[in-house]
Enzyme design. Structure first.
Site, mmCIF file in Angstrom:
data_model
loop_
_atom_site.group_PDB
_atom_site.id
_atom_site.type_symbol
_atom_site.label_atom_id
_atom_site.label_comp_id
_atom_site.label_asym_id
_atom_site.label_seq_id
_atom_site.Cartn_x
_atom_site.Cartn_y
_atom_site.Cartn_z
ATOM 1 N N TYR A 138 0.869 -1.174 0.000
ATOM 2 C CA TYR A 138 0.000 0.000 0.000
ATOM 3 C C TYR A 138 0.907 1.226 0.000
ATOM 4 O O TYR A 138 1.833 1.319 0.816
ATOM 5 C CB TYR A 138 -0.905 0.027 1.236
ATOM 6 C CG TYR A 138 -2.127 -0.854 1.142
ATOM 7 C CD1 TYR A 138 -3.058 -0.678 0.118
ATOM 8 C CD2 TYR A 138 -2.384 -1.824 2.114
ATOM 9 C CE1 TYR A 138 -4.199 -1.474 0.046
ATOM 10 C CE2 TYR A 138 -3.523 -2.618 2.046
ATOM 11 C CZ TYR A 138 -4.425 -2.434 1.016
ATOM 12 O OH TYR A 138 -5.550 -3.224 0.943
ATOM 13 N N THR A 164 -1.022 -2.464 -4.725
ATOM 14 C CA THR A 164 -2.467 -2.280 -4.799
ATOM 15 C C THR A 164 -2.747 -0.853 -5.242
ATOM 16 O O THR A 164 -2.358 0.098 -4.563
ATOM 17 C CB THR A 164 -3.133 -2.575 -3.452
ATOM 18 O OG1 THR A 164 -2.925 -3.957 -3.120
ATOM 19 C CG2 THR A 164 -4.620 -2.306 -3.508
ATOM 20 N N LYS A 241 -2.265 -4.583 -8.764
ATOM 21 C CA LYS A 241 -3.536 -5.188 -8.356
ATOM 22 C C LYS A 241 -4.610 -4.107 -8.237
ATOM 23 O O LYS A 241 -4.418 -3.102 -7.552
ATOM 24 C CB LYS A 241 -3.371 -5.899 -7.011
ATOM 25 C CG LYS A 241 -4.641 -6.562 -6.497
ATOM 26 C CD LYS A 241 -4.386 -7.291 -5.189
ATOM 27 C CE LYS A 241 -5.634 -7.970 -4.668
ATOM 28 N NZ LYS A 241 -6.619 -6.992 -4.149
#
Length: 368
Positions: A138, A164, A241
């Site tokens: 993150y 992500t 992702k």
């Protein structure tokens, strides 16, 4: 299974839905809502399941084989089946061994385990379990912290870096807001430090402590230039992702991504987003074989894995079912989930006339 999961007269779980039902009685309501819930009206979460159910496969016959091999290449390695355990935060909420137990189960199953930035054990301890581990990143407001996490992941032996990209801010998860959800004292973001972590344990009416923390720690302004900056600073395979638009997938390839994960975050981010399986074919077309494509969000059976392969995916990520397995019986429960998934995939391959994954990707998929 062990312990209470094998009570006298109890029927053992025979599918992933059975495991989830068993977990319902073993998990506090707030935690169950945190795991099971989606954002907004949860329509995207429901759409994931509905869209998967609409995919129907046209089986082949007379394949000349009484067995099927679900193993094959996955990113730069190989796996016993085309499955990766998805990154999921705070797994000690489900079992004291948390990520350690889930990683051991993945290693025994021969599939990669993705360590979350928000894991409740340090990434080094999880990677030391053995097997193939990936690290999910993150994007933090502090770039030095980003680089430190990447360095630690590489030194720990993680084989891929999963960034992500669909969480500039955390989606509005109404169950957590209604519950005023916070983490218990023994569960922390073990890879992170600093004052913002206190928010995860601070209960406020109508607020989520987890969302408050991510709002303080995550950088909502992350852009393509940041990913290019990261690509220049690590040799780890880069996986993005949270891709749904084929234009973003094409740009990811240009940036040097080795894989993209078609995902709406399990229905936990943009309420009203397209179902992941619906977005998959256009993403596959956009990358044109230049990188791997994985599907995430809603996988609940071996048949779902086969559906994803027939629609063009190289593999899938599986999330919530592993957490329910943890809740039921720790490592053994998580291992059961992966064993069931592999058994179902093998049976689906045989019944569809596919001796291997290459044949599976040649199946015809239609929408019911």
């Amino acid at each position: 299974m062990s312990g209470s999961a094998r009570e006298a007269g109890a029927v053992p779980p025979v599918c992933l839905a059975d495991v989830e039902r068993l977990a319902e009685d073993r998990v506090p309501t707030e935690v169950r809502d945190f795991v099971a819930g989606g954002s907004g009206d949860e329509s995207t979460q429901a759409a994931n399941r509905a869209a998967l159910d609409q995919v129907r496969l046209v089986p082949r016959v007379l394949a000349g084989s009484d067995a099927a091999d679900p193993s094959g290449p996955l990113l730069r390695g190989t796996a016993a089946m085309p499955v990766v355990v998805a990154p999921m935060a705070y797994q000690r909420l489900l079992h004291p061994d948390g990520e350690l137990a889930a990683a051991r189960a993945a290693a025994k199953a021969g599939v990669p385990f993705t360590i979350s930035t928000l894991s409740s054990y340090p990434l080094e301890e999880i990677a030391a379990v053995g097997g193939s581990t990936w690290f999910q990143l993150y994007w933090q407001r502090d770039r030095e912290q980003v680089l430190d996490l990447v360095r630690r992941a590489k030194e720990a032996g993680c084989e891929a870096l999963v960034v992500t990209v669909d969480v500039p801010v955390m989606g509005r998860r109404l169950r957590d807001l209604r519950n005023g959800f916070t983490l218990p004292p023994h569960v922390t973001a073990a890879n992170l430090g600093g004052v913002p972590l206190a928010a995860t344990h601070t209960r406020l009416p109508g607020a989520s402590g987890v969302a408050t923390h991510t709002g303080q720690a995550f950088d909502p302004a992350i852009g393509w230039a940041d990913l290019a900056w990261l690509r220049e600073r690590t040799t780890m395979p880069l996986v993005l992702k949270g891709i749904l638009d084929p234009r973003d997938a094409a740009r990811a390839v240009e940036l040097g991504a080795e894989a993209v994960v078609v995902s709406n975050h399990g229905g936990r981010q943009l309420s009203g987003a397209v179902a992941s399986i619906t977005a998959l074919p256009s993403v596959v077309d956009a990358v044109g074989g230049r990188c791997s494509v994985l599907l995430d969000s809603g996988i609940r059976s071996g048949m779902d894995v086969l559906r994803a392969l027939a629609c063009g995916a190289d593999g899938v990520m599986v999330g919530r079912p592993v957490l329910w397995g943890l809740a039921v019986d720790g490592e053994a429960g998580a291992a059961l989930v992966l064993d069931l998934l592999r058994a179902e995939l093998r049976e689906s391959l045989v019944l569809s006339g596919c001796p291997d994954l290459t044949a599976a990707r040649g199946l015809t998929a239609v929408l019911a």
